[in-house]
Design an enzyme around this catalytic site. Structure first.
Site, mmCIF file in Angstrom:
data_model
loop_
_atom_site.group_PDB
_atom_site.id
_atom_site.type_symbol
_atom_site.label_atom_id
_atom_site.label_comp_id
_atom_site.label_asym_id
_atom_site.label_seq_id
_atom_site.Cartn_x
_atom_site.Cartn_y
_atom_site.Cartn_z
ATOM 1 N N ASP A 47 0.842 -1.199 0.000
ATOM 2 C CA ASP A 47 0.000 0.000 0.000
ATOM 3 C C ASP A 47 0.876 1.248 0.000
ATOM 4 O O ASP A 47 1.567 1.537 0.961
ATOM 5 C CB ASP A 47 -0.887 -0.004 1.264
ATOM 6 C CG ASP A 47 -1.838 1.177 1.272
ATOM 7 O OD1 ASP A 47 -3.020 0.998 0.962
ATOM 8 O OD2 ASP A 47 -1.388 2.311 1.597
ATOM 9 N N TYR A 52 3.598 9.742 -0.873
ATOM 10 C CA TYR A 52 4.674 9.112 -0.096
ATOM 11 C C TYR A 52 6.024 9.224 -0.821
ATOM 12 O O TYR A 52 7.070 8.954 -0.228
ATOM 13 C CB TYR A 52 4.397 7.628 0.190
ATOM 14 C CG TYR A 52 3.112 7.291 0.894
ATOM 15 C CD1 TYR A 52 2.334 8.270 1.504
ATOM 16 C CD2 TYR A 52 2.669 5.962 0.972
ATOM 17 C CE1 TYR A 52 1.142 7.933 2.147
ATOM 18 C CE2 TYR A 52 1.488 5.627 1.622
ATOM 19 C CZ TYR A 52 0.727 6.613 2.189
ATOM 20 O OH TYR A 52 -0.441 6.271 2.815
ATOM 21 N N LYS A 77 -2.680 5.931 -4.351
ATOM 22 C CA LYS A 77 -3.746 6.901 -4.047
ATOM 23 C C LYS A 77 -3.540 8.215 -4.796
ATOM 24 O O LYS A 77 -2.402 8.636 -5.025
ATOM 25 C CB LYS A 77 -3.760 7.190 -2.531
ATOM 26 C CG LYS A 77 -3.713 5.913 -1.690
ATOM 27 C CD LYS A 77 -3.803 6.131 -0.210
ATOM 28 C CE LYS A 77 -3.503 4.843 0.537
ATOM 29 N NZ LYS A 77 -2.080 4.613 0.809
ATOM 30 N N HIS A 110 -7.349 9.967 -1.859
ATOM 31 C CA HIS A 110 -6.601 9.923 -0.603
ATOM 32 C C HIS A 110 -7.341 10.616 0.557
ATOM 33 O O HIS A 110 -7.332 10.133 1.676
ATOM 34 C CB HIS A 110 -5.208 10.537 -0.805
ATOM 35 C CG HIS A 110 -4.176 10.000 0.126
ATOM 36 N ND1 HIS A 110 -2.855 9.868 -0.210
ATOM 37 C CD2 HIS A 110 -4.258 9.549 1.393
ATOM 38 C CE1 HIS A 110 -2.189 9.353 0.815
ATOM 39 N NE2 HIS A 110 -3.023 9.160 1.795
ATOM 40 N N ASN A 140 -10.099 8.009 4.247
ATOM 41 C CA ASN A 140 -10.392 9.116 5.161
ATOM 42 C C ASN A 140 -11.791 9.694 4.953
ATOM 43 O O ASN A 140 -12.011 10.886 5.176
ATOM 44 C CB ASN A 140 -9.345 10.231 5.001
ATOM 45 C CG ASN A 140 -7.964 9.760 5.397
ATOM 46 O OD1 ASN A 140 -7.742 9.386 6.544
ATOM 47 N ND2 ASN A 140 -7.037 9.730 4.441
ATOM 48 N N GLY A 191 -0.495 2.903 15.535
ATOM 49 C CA GLY A 191 -0.453 4.263 16.063
ATOM 50 C C GLY A 191 0.589 5.124 15.376
ATOM 51 O O GLY A 191 0.967 6.175 15.893
ATOM 52 N N SER A 192 1.092 4.668 14.240
ATOM 53 C CA SER A 192 2.091 5.406 13.463
ATOM 54 C C SER A 192 3.407 5.568 14.237
ATOM 55 O O SER A 192 3.687 4.768 15.125
ATOM 56 C CB SER A 192 1.515 6.740 12.984
ATOM 57 O OG SER A 192 2.338 7.267 11.965
ATOM 58 N N ARG A 238 10.516 -7.033 12.186
ATOM 59 C CA ARG A 238 9.122 -6.611 12.431
ATOM 60 C C ARG A 238 8.235 -6.943 11.230
ATOM 61 O O ARG A 238 7.081 -7.357 11.397
ATOM 62 C CB ARG A 238 9.068 -5.116 12.711
ATOM 63 C CG ARG A 238 9.700 -4.763 14.042
ATOM 64 C CD ARG A 238 9.722 -3.261 14.213
ATOM 65 N NE ARG A 238 10.234 -2.881 15.526
ATOM 66 C CZ ARG A 238 10.521 -1.618 15.869
ATOM 67 N NH1 ARG A 238 10.325 -0.637 14.988
ATOM 68 N NH2 ARG A 238 10.974 -1.352 17.056
ATOM 69 N N ASN A 242 5.179 -9.290 12.013
ATOM 70 C CA ASN A 242 3.829 -8.752 11.778
ATOM 71 C C ASN A 242 3.011 -9.667 10.870
ATOM 72 O O ASN A 242 1.779 -9.551 10.807
ATOM 73 C CB ASN A 242 3.894 -7.345 11.173
ATOM 74 C CG ASN A 242 4.382 -6.300 12.172
ATOM 75 O OD1 ASN A 242 4.488 -6.572 13.363
ATOM 76 N ND2 ASN A 242 4.705 -5.111 11.681
HETATM 77 P P1 A2P Z 1 9.667 0.909 12.118
HETATM 78 O O1 A2P Z 1 9.341 1.272 10.702
HETATM 79 O O2 A2P Z 1 10.875 1.589 12.637
HETATM 80 O O3 A2P Z 1 9.643 -0.577 12.357
HETATM 81 P P2 A2P Z 1 1.678 2.076 11.678
HETATM 82 O O4 A2P Z 1 1.619 0.866 10.853
HETATM 83 O O5 A2P Z 1 0.645 2.206 12.740
HETATM 84 O O6 A2P Z 1 1.837 3.331 10.875
HETATM 85 O O7 A2P Z 1 2.949 1.940 12.622
HETATM 86 C C1 A2P Z 1 4.186 2.013 12.162
HETATM 87 C C2 A2P Z 1 5.104 2.287 13.330
HETATM 88 O O8 A2P Z 1 5.220 1.145 14.163
HETATM 89 C C3 A2P Z 1 6.432 2.567 12.769
HETATM 90 O O9 A2P Z 1 7.019 3.565 13.552
HETATM 91 C C4 A2P Z 1 7.157 1.230 12.881
HETATM 92 O O10 A2P Z 1 8.512 1.497 13.075
HETATM 93 C C5 A2P Z 1 6.536 0.626 14.113
HETATM 94 N N1 A2P Z 1 6.392 -0.847 14.076
HETATM 95 C C6 A2P Z 1 5.972 -1.615 13.048
HETATM 96 N N2 A2P Z 1 5.908 -2.910 13.421
HETATM 97 C C7 A2P Z 1 6.300 -2.955 14.713
HETATM 98 C C8 A2P Z 1 6.439 -4.009 15.656
HETATM 99 N N3 A2P Z 1 6.174 -5.251 15.327
HETATM 100 N N4 A2P Z 1 6.887 -3.677 16.895
HETATM 101 C C9 A2P Z 1 7.173 -2.396 17.227
HETATM 102 N N5 A2P Z 1 7.046 -1.360 16.377
HETATM 103 C C10 A2P Z 1 6.610 -1.633 15.131
#
Ligand code: A2P
Length: 275
Positions: A47, A52, A77, A110, A140, A191-192, A238, A242
């Protein structure tokens, strides 16, 4: 396998429930590496968005991965300024060029740009009819934006991509979309930046209980409720973890996560955005 778990959109197109989001990957080479790695470990849904500024690296990552284009569900988008300038079609062509492909699986408006989103939607409908896009949707959109669009639309959006995490569960909007046959995608599910959701006490407790990571708990909370989810990460471990979602949350634990809702936005409010 979570990567092959899909949802059928209202036009029959299947979308994988989990994808890799690539918002805020500005440094050169980072998106390319993340996309290549995600595809290598099994992700089949990416995505991005023109704003971006990494569509080129997404396209290059797809090419270098060796995974066939038709095995990948690719979303991008239409940016707000392109809607304002009436250049939806040109912007779409530019996105395709950067992505190095001749179609996208999903193309989204978007943000609900006032006075412009309906005419932009008409352009998406036309591109869809020309089979340049497999599904069209919005992002959105609040319920009232959706109602205004549906009054004029010939094609019902396949998707509404919205901010959603346990502090902003968006229950009413999801119910409304579901009722209209519109699938919901959760952005910023963790939570970004800084992933604040992952340090919520309930999330941490559930992670301990299931012997999973907090991120896996939150991602599964979406998927088990039929919400498509696109976590972003630039870290290989991660991206991998994930995608390891081979467990089920119990109903009572889903309710505990639902109960965290505070209608708290981390990203901009579609009611009032200044970009
Ligand atoms: P990073 O890119 O450094 O791994 P969202 O998907 O809500 O936008 O969240 C992305 C944020 O969460 C990014 O800052 C990412 O950092 C972090 N993130 C993604 N996967 C994980 C995970 N499994 N554990 C901790 N932080 C994560």
């Amino acid at each position: 396998m979570i990567f092959s778990q899909t949802k059928k959109l209202n036009n029959g197109v299947e979308i994988p429930m989990l994808g890799l989001g690539v918002f805020l990957m500005p440094e050169q080479g980072v998106t390319l590496e993340a996309v290549r790695y995600a595809l290598r470990v099994g992700y089949r849904h990416l995505d991005t968005a023109s704003i971006y500024e990494n569509e080129g690296e997404v396209g290059e990552g797809i090419k270098q991965s060796g995974v066939l284009r038709e095995e990948i569900f690719l979303t991008t988008k239409l940016w707000n300024d392109d809607m304002r300038k009436g250049r939806a079609e040109a912007a779409f062509e530019e996105s395709l060029k950067r992505l190095g492909t001749d179609y996208v699986d999903l193309y989204l408006l978007h943000w609900p740009v006032a006075g412009k989103f309906i005419e932009s939607w008409k352009v998406l409908e036309s591109l869809y009819k020309q089979k340049r896009i497999r599904a069209i949707g919005v992002s959105n959109f609040h319920k009232h934006h959706m109602e205004a669009l549906l009054k004029e639309a010939e094609i019902v959006p396949a998707v509404n991509q919205i901010e959603r995490h346990p502090l902003l569960s968006q229950k009413e909007l999801i119910e409304y979309c579901t009722h209209q046959g519109i699938a919901v995608e959760a952005y910023s599910p963790l939570g970004s930046t800084g992933a604040p959701i992952l340090s919520e006490e309930t999330v941490v407790e559930l992670a301990r209980k299931y012997d999973r990571t907090p991120a896996q708990i939150v991602l599964k909370w979406n998927i088990e409720q039929g919400v498509i989810v696109i976590p972003k990460s630039t870290h290989k471990e991660r991206i991998l973890s994930n995608g390891q979602l081979d467990f089920m949350l119990r109903g009572e634990d889903i309710k505990m996560l639902d109960a965290l809702n505070e209608n708290k936005r981390i990203m901009a409010d579609p009611e009032n955005f200044n970009f």
